[in-house]
Design a protein around this motif. Structure first.
Motif, PDB file in Angstrom:
ATOM      1  N   ASN A  36      14.950  -5.532  -2.339  1.00 19.08           N
ATOM      2  CA  ASN A  36      15.098  -6.988  -2.428  1.00 19.08           C
ATOM      3  C   ASN A  36      13.773  -7.735  -2.363  1.00 19.08           C
ATOM      4  O   ASN A  36      13.737  -8.923  -2.601  1.00 19.08           O
ATOM      5  N   ASP A  37      12.694  -7.033  -2.009  1.00 21.21           N
ATOM      6  CA  ASP A  37      11.432  -7.722  -1.756  1.00 21.21           C
ATOM      7  C   ASP A  37      10.394  -7.357  -2.823  1.00 21.21           C
ATOM      8  O   ASP A  37       9.806  -6.282  -2.784  1.00 21.21           O
ATOM      9  N   PRO A  38      10.150  -8.266  -3.772  1.00 20.99           N
ATOM     10  CA  PRO A  38       9.189  -7.953  -4.838  1.00 20.99           C
ATOM     11  C   PRO A  38       7.786  -7.686  -4.300  1.00 20.99           C
ATOM     12  O   PRO A  38       6.987  -7.008  -4.966  1.00 20.99           O
ATOM     13  N   ALA A  39       7.477  -8.185  -3.093  1.00 21.61           N
ATOM     14  CA  ALA A  39       6.145  -7.943  -2.543  1.00 21.61           C
ATOM     15  C   ALA A  39       5.908  -6.458  -2.295  1.00 21.61           C
ATOM     16  O   ALA A  39       4.767  -5.987  -2.306  1.00 21.61           O
ATOM     17  N   LEU A  40       6.982  -5.689  -2.078  1.00 24.18           N
ATOM     18  CA  LEU A  40       6.815  -4.256  -1.849  1.00 24.18           C
ATOM     19  C   LEU A  40       6.375  -3.544  -3.131  1.00 24.18           C
ATOM     20  O   LEU A  40       5.564  -2.619  -3.087  1.00 24.18           O
ATOM     21  N   VAL A  41       6.912  -3.971  -4.257  1.00 29.57           N
ATOM     22  CA  VAL A  41       6.462  -3.399  -5.533  1.00 29.57           C
ATOM     23  C   VAL A  41       4.976  -3.682  -5.708  1.00 29.57           C
ATOM     24  O   VAL A  41       4.187  -2.788  -6.043  1.00 29.57           O
ATOM     25  N   ASP A  42       4.583  -4.938  -5.447  1.00 35.21           N
ATOM     26  CA  ASP A  42       3.169  -5.297  -5.571  1.00 35.21           C
ATOM     27  C   ASP A  42       2.308  -4.444  -4.640  1.00 35.21           C
ATOM     28  O   ASP A  42       1.198  -4.046  -5.002  1.00 35.21           O
ATOM     29  N   ARG A  43       2.831  -4.185  -3.432  1.00 32.05           N
ATOM     30  CA  ARG A  43       2.035  -3.425  -2.464  1.00 32.05           C
ATOM     31  C   ARG A  43       1.783  -2.005  -2.983  1.00 32.05           C
ATOM     32  O   ARG A  43       0.676  -1.469  -2.870  1.00 32.05           O
ATOM     33  N   ILE A  44       2.803  -1.397  -3.548  1.00 31.81           N
ATOM     34  CA  ILE A  44       2.623  -0.037  -4.082  1.00 31.81           C
ATOM     35  C   ILE A  44       1.674  -0.077  -5.286  1.00 31.81           C
ATOM     36  O   ILE A  44       0.784   0.772  -5.408  1.00 31.81           O
ATOM     37  N   HIS A  45       1.840  -1.076  -6.148  1.00 34.86           N
ATOM     38  CA  HIS A  45       0.918  -1.193  -7.293  1.00 34.86           C
ATOM     39  C   HIS A  45      -0.532  -1.331  -6.825  1.00 34.86           C
ATOM     40  O   HIS A  45      -1.448  -0.716  -7.376  1.00 34.86           O
ATOM     41  N   ARG A  46      -0.730  -2.143  -5.796  1.00 36.11           N
ATOM     42  CA  ARG A  46      -2.090  -2.365  -5.320  1.00 36.11           C
ATOM     43  C   ARG A  46      -2.666  -1.072  -4.713  1.00 36.11           C
ATOM     44  O   ARG A  46      -3.843  -0.755  -4.902  1.00 36.11           O
ATOM     45  N   THR A  47      -1.828  -0.328  -4.021  1.00 33.44           N
ATOM     46  CA  THR A  47      -2.294   0.947  -3.458  1.00 33.44           C
ATOM     47  C   THR A  47      -2.680   1.913  -4.576  1.00 33.44           C
ATOM     48  O   THR A  47      -3.708   2.581  -4.512  1.00 33.44           O
ATOM     49  N   VAL A  48      -1.847   1.975  -5.608  1.00 33.00           N
ATOM     50  CA  VAL A  48      -2.152   2.831  -6.765  1.00 33.00           C
ATOM     51  C   VAL A  48      -3.507   2.441  -7.348  1.00 33.00           C
ATOM     52  O   VAL A  48      -4.343   3.288  -7.673  1.00 33.00           O
ATOM     53  N   VAL A  67      14.744   3.352  -1.223  1.00 28.58           N
ATOM     54  CA  VAL A  67      13.296   3.587  -1.216  1.00 28.58           C
ATOM     55  C   VAL A  67      12.892   4.411  -2.449  1.00 28.58           C
ATOM     56  O   VAL A  67      11.854   4.164  -3.062  1.00 28.58           O
ATOM     57  N   LEU A  68      13.740   5.365  -2.835  1.00 23.92           N
ATOM     58  CA  LEU A  68      13.443   6.141  -4.036  1.00 23.92           C
ATOM     59  C   LEU A  68      13.435   5.226  -5.265  1.00 23.92           C
ATOM     60  O   LEU A  68      12.609   5.378  -6.172  1.00 23.92           O
ATOM     61  N   ASP A  69      14.361   4.283  -5.304  1.00 24.65           N
ATOM     62  CA  ASP A  69      14.418   3.340  -6.416  1.00 24.65           C
ATOM     63  C   ASP A  69      13.175   2.455  -6.460  1.00 24.65           C
ATOM     64  O   ASP A  69      12.559   2.262  -7.510  1.00 24.65           O
ATOM     65  N   LEU A  70      12.829   1.909  -5.299  1.00 20.62           N
ATOM     66  CA  LEU A  70      11.650   1.036  -5.212  1.00 20.62           C
ATOM     67  C   LEU A  70      10.389   1.785  -5.638  1.00 20.62           C
ATOM     68  O   LEU A  70       9.633   1.335  -6.509  1.00 20.62           O
ATOM     69  N   ALA A  71      10.145   2.933  -5.018  1.00 20.56           N
ATOM     70  CA  ALA A  71       8.921   3.682  -5.309  1.00 20.56           C
ATOM     71  C   ALA A  71       8.929   4.155  -6.763  1.00 20.56           C
ATOM     72  O   ALA A  71       7.896   4.156  -7.439  1.00 20.56           O
ATOM     73  N   GLY A  72      10.102   4.516  -7.243  1.00 23.53           N
ATOM     74  CA  GLY A  72      10.224   4.977  -8.625  1.00 23.53           C
ATOM     75  C   GLY A  72       9.911   3.869  -9.612  1.00 23.53           C
ATOM     76  O   GLY A  72       9.214   4.094 -10.602  1.00 23.53           O
ATOM     77  N   TYR A  73      10.408   2.671  -9.330  1.00 23.94           N
ATOM     78  CA  TYR A  73      10.139   1.549 -10.241  1.00 23.94           C
ATOM     79  C   TYR A  73       8.649   1.219 -10.241  1.00 23.94           C
ATOM     80  O   TYR A  73       8.044   1.012 -11.301  1.00 23.94           O
ATOM     81  N   ALA A  74       8.051   1.194  -9.056  1.00 25.20           N
ATOM     82  CA  ALA A  74       6.617   0.892  -8.972  1.00 25.20           C
ATOM     83  C   ALA A  74       5.800   1.971  -9.683  1.00 25.20           C
ATOM     84  O   ALA A  74       4.863   1.670 -10.424  1.00 25.20           O
ATOM     85  N   ALA A  75       6.162   3.236  -9.488  1.00 28.34           N
ATOM     86  CA  ALA A  75       5.413   4.326 -10.130  1.00 28.34           C
ATOM     87  C   ALA A  75       5.609   4.295 -11.645  1.00 28.34           C
ATOM     88  O   ALA A  75       4.678   4.542 -12.404  1.00 28.34           O
ATOM     89  N   ALA A  76       6.809   3.960 -12.096  1.00 23.77           N
ATOM     90  CA  ALA A  76       7.094   3.981 -13.536  1.00 23.77           C
ATOM     91  C   ALA A  76       6.357   2.882 -14.282  1.00 23.77           C
ATOM     92  O   ALA A  76       6.124   2.996 -15.483  1.00 23.77           O
ATOM     93  N   THR A  77       5.999   1.804 -13.590  1.00 20.14           N
ATOM     94  CA  THR A  77       5.354   0.686 -14.274  1.00 20.14           C
ATOM     95  C   THR A  77       3.834   0.671 -14.103  1.00 20.14           C
ATOM     96  O   THR A  77       3.153   0.007 -14.875  1.00 20.14           O
ATOM     97  N   ALA A  78       3.286   1.374 -13.114  1.00 16.90           N
ATOM     98  CA  ALA A  78       1.833   1.412 -12.940  1.00 16.90           C
ATOM     99  C   ALA A  78       1.230   2.354 -13.988  1.00 16.90           C
ATOM    100  O   ALA A  78       1.685   3.493 -14.131  1.00 16.90           O
ATOM    101  N   HIS A  79       0.233   1.874 -14.713  1.00 16.88           N
ATOM    102  CA  HIS A  79      -0.371   2.679 -15.790  1.00 16.88           C
ATOM    103  C   HIS A  79       0.695   3.196 -16.774  1.00 16.88           C
ATOM    104  O   HIS A  79       0.560   4.284 -17.328  1.00 16.88           O
ATOM    105  N   ARG A  80       1.786   2.474 -16.919  1.00 18.80           N
ATOM    106  CA  ARG A  80       2.915   2.880 -17.769  1.00 18.80           C
ATOM    107  C   ARG A  80       3.550   4.199 -17.301  1.00 18.80           C
ATOM    108  O   ARG A  80       4.172   4.902 -18.095  1.00 18.80           O
TER     109      ARG A  80
END
Lengths: 399, 399
Positions: free
Chosen positions: B92-104, B123-136
């Motif tokens: 529910n928190d878009p800031a978490l996606v940003d946090r993972i992107h920034r760490t990447v 958590v698998l969904d969140l991390a998966g979405y962030a990983a799938a969109t970073a660097h494509r």
């Protein structure tokens, strides 16, 4: 215990069309593209439009309305068009992605509905990324309106936006449903955009197709912004699209999961120069400089003969490309400086993953992968472009 | 002129493993998963961890560190783990996606690097979405730690986060690199999470596999949270994963571009109930209610016999599922009320696209697609669950 081995194959199919007057009510192409016999009912669609285009085509919104009225059994605009800034600004503002997502939500677009992206490469990338992530992927029809159309943003399988100060940091691989080129849009490009698009054609000719390079040389005078031979540009666009599409289909790894390479000749320096100039350089202008730099390097490195190099640089001169900007050598001797050109090499490797791989050419029409570069030789290549630029731009002094 | 027809085929392959003590230095599974002979060098990785897990496994971070030290030739932690809230809050928190992107970004992960997602489905969904969109798309290894593991979030090809108040509004299709189940994590689940995971097993048994349903009946007492037969749960998880994986591989349309259906029996009501309860209901708890509702409806509709229905409801009772919440009928007679259960039907259709398609069953182990529903009969089904609930929960009054 043995793992469960999962194998999934996904087939994507899309057609790339070239037409004129795409939104004329009598042109059935868009309606045919949207209509699917197995999915009855009028399809919802939302247009995302490059604002630069509306300045040149003030009746575009009316035409879109009129088209949907005539073809109402096939398509319905489910919301007002989302008009977004053109150029790299489209990819730099995360609020624009949110705006498209919100429109998709409010207009109740579902996964069988359409986002119609009309504009230059950056707008296609932005709208494509937003469409690919809403509901895990709404159908996307791209209508490229610049001469950059035949490149990845137009006909390719990926999309990206900029984030954390890095070009294309966020993105996905997701092929479009169709690509509809309307050559009429090329007429109103300003000189810089008209010219910039040709850089991607030069790129793909240099690494793939010596005959296409010869074709470019032959029509170069006509392609120059001062002449604007539309038929010649159309022919170049179609061949360029074909070569890009062949590369993607034949790569065996279209989503670049392993080490297969996109068509990124000249792009390591180009991406960095776009950043260093705050995107004042158009993508195609930066690509032209990147190609020139890598060709000079390949020559100094003993890979590319002098005559080929001069033919390449001559072609770019004829088209009016500037092949030097001060950002090339502002911090060239400070490898750790964030504005050093060579930082682009690291970013390039990092974006693609794995070992550094730069494409060079050893002949016109033949690309080669290189995994190590000599930075001193690249410094020489920058100096070469700089002194060439100074010769051209400073008239000889008397006495 | 003829279009250029592009056809692109993408092959994805990943293994789903079941192991114990995944992060014990002597367990080679994770290192083997990361190591690729054709890609030399120690791979960068970042872990994204469910904070609920750390409460139960306080030495988890030390174990991760120790594992990478022993296997330093294969993997290196490129940043501190990103610890995120578990449960739906993660999505529910878009800031978490940003946090993972920034760490990447800050850890310089490239497309050949790894995000290791350790946690429950959200958590698998969140991390998966962030990983799938970073660097494509950075490689993703999922370590599911709840009994929901064998469902889509664990072994499937999609990921999603919530946005504009809508579950899974944003997402992508992108298979993981591997799924590593460590059954030890199941031991520390609280009763609700332990039970919730079984709902997805019941779901897939009901629509696909009567023998698996019989297996569930047989071990139901052992699966109940008060007993916690770990071996029984492991066997259920493995079969559930197998059935999900078979469905995805055999669908012919794993990315659901056409009208192929995910395994979403009971899910139209479940997703709506999660929203209506502000995610106080766990996903699996909501799925149990959704399944019960659709089974009662199928029975009232003359599709499912009484004995089968009672067997299904009995199984859920044995496991301790509550099959009624007041949100089911709070606004059932106000179809336009945003909190009316039937709004879930529209949202479900909209999310998947095309015609409304609800899966029902006409026998245990056999799902059928239905394209129209009788809302009055659904109201009867809700009343059925409500009165059944009242009978169970209110002791008979004397006199």
């Amino acid at each position: 215990m043995q793992p469960i081995r999962q194998r999934v194959t996904v087939d994507f199919a899309y057609d790339v069309h070239f037409t004129e007057q795409l939104f004329h009510p009598d042109n059935p192409l868009l309606a045919h593209t949207i209509h699917r016999p197995d999915e009855p009912g009028s399809k919802k669609a939302v247009a995302v439009i490059d604002d630069g285009l509306i300045a040149h085509w003030p009746d575009l919104l009316d035409k879109l309305d009129g088209y949907a009225r005539v073809h109402s059994e096939v398509m319905t605009w489910a919301a007002e068009p989302v008009v977004v800034p053109g150029g790299e600004a489209a990819k730099n503002d995360p609020a624009l992605v949110d705006r498209i997502h919100r429109t998709v939500y409010e207009a109740h677009l579902d996964r069988h509905a359409y986002v119609l992206a009309i504009g230059g490469g950056a707008v296609l990338d932005l709208a494509g990324y937003a469409a690919a992530t809403a509901h895990r992927g709404i159908r996307l029809i791209r209508v490229p309106t610049t001469a950059l159309a035949p490149n990845d943003a137009g006909v390719g399988v990926k999309k990206g936006i900029n984030a954390v100060g890095t070009k294309n940091f966020l993105g996905t691989f997701a092929p479009p449903t169709a690509v509809l080129n309307d050559t009429a849009f090329l007429q109103t490009l300003d000189d810089r955009d008209w010219r910039a698009g040709i850089a991607e054609a030069i790129k793909v000719a240099l690494i793939k197709d010596v005959d296409f390079f010869a074709q470019l040389e032959q029509v170069a005078a006509g392609l120059a912004p001062s002449t604007r031979d539309l038929a010649a540009m159309e022919a170049v666009n179609e061949r360029c699209a074909e070569l890009h599409l062949e590369h993607i289909a034949a790569s065996g790894d279209p989503f670049e999961m392993g080490s297969s390479r996109p068509l990124d000749f000249g792009h390591w320096a180009a991406h960095k120069l776009e950043e260093l100039t705050g995107y004042a350089l158009r993508h195609g202008e930066a690509v032209a400089i990147g190609i020139a730099l890598d060709c000079v390097y390949a020559h100094l490195d003993g890979r590319l003969d002098e005559m080929s190099l001069q033919a390449i640089l001559d072609l770019m001169d004829t088209l009016g490309f500037e092949l030097y900007v001060p950002e090339l050598d502002a911090h060239l001797d400070e490898p750790d400086h964030p504005r050093c050109l060579f930082q682009g090499l690291d970013a390039f490797r990092e974006h693609l993953g794995g070992e550094l791989t730069i494409m060079l050419i050893d002949a016109i029409g033949h690309g080669v992968d290189v995994h190590a570069v000599d930075r001193d030789r690249y410094r020489d290549a920058v100096r070469y472009l700089r002194s060439r630029h100074e010769r051209t731009h400073r008239p000889e002094q008397v006495g």
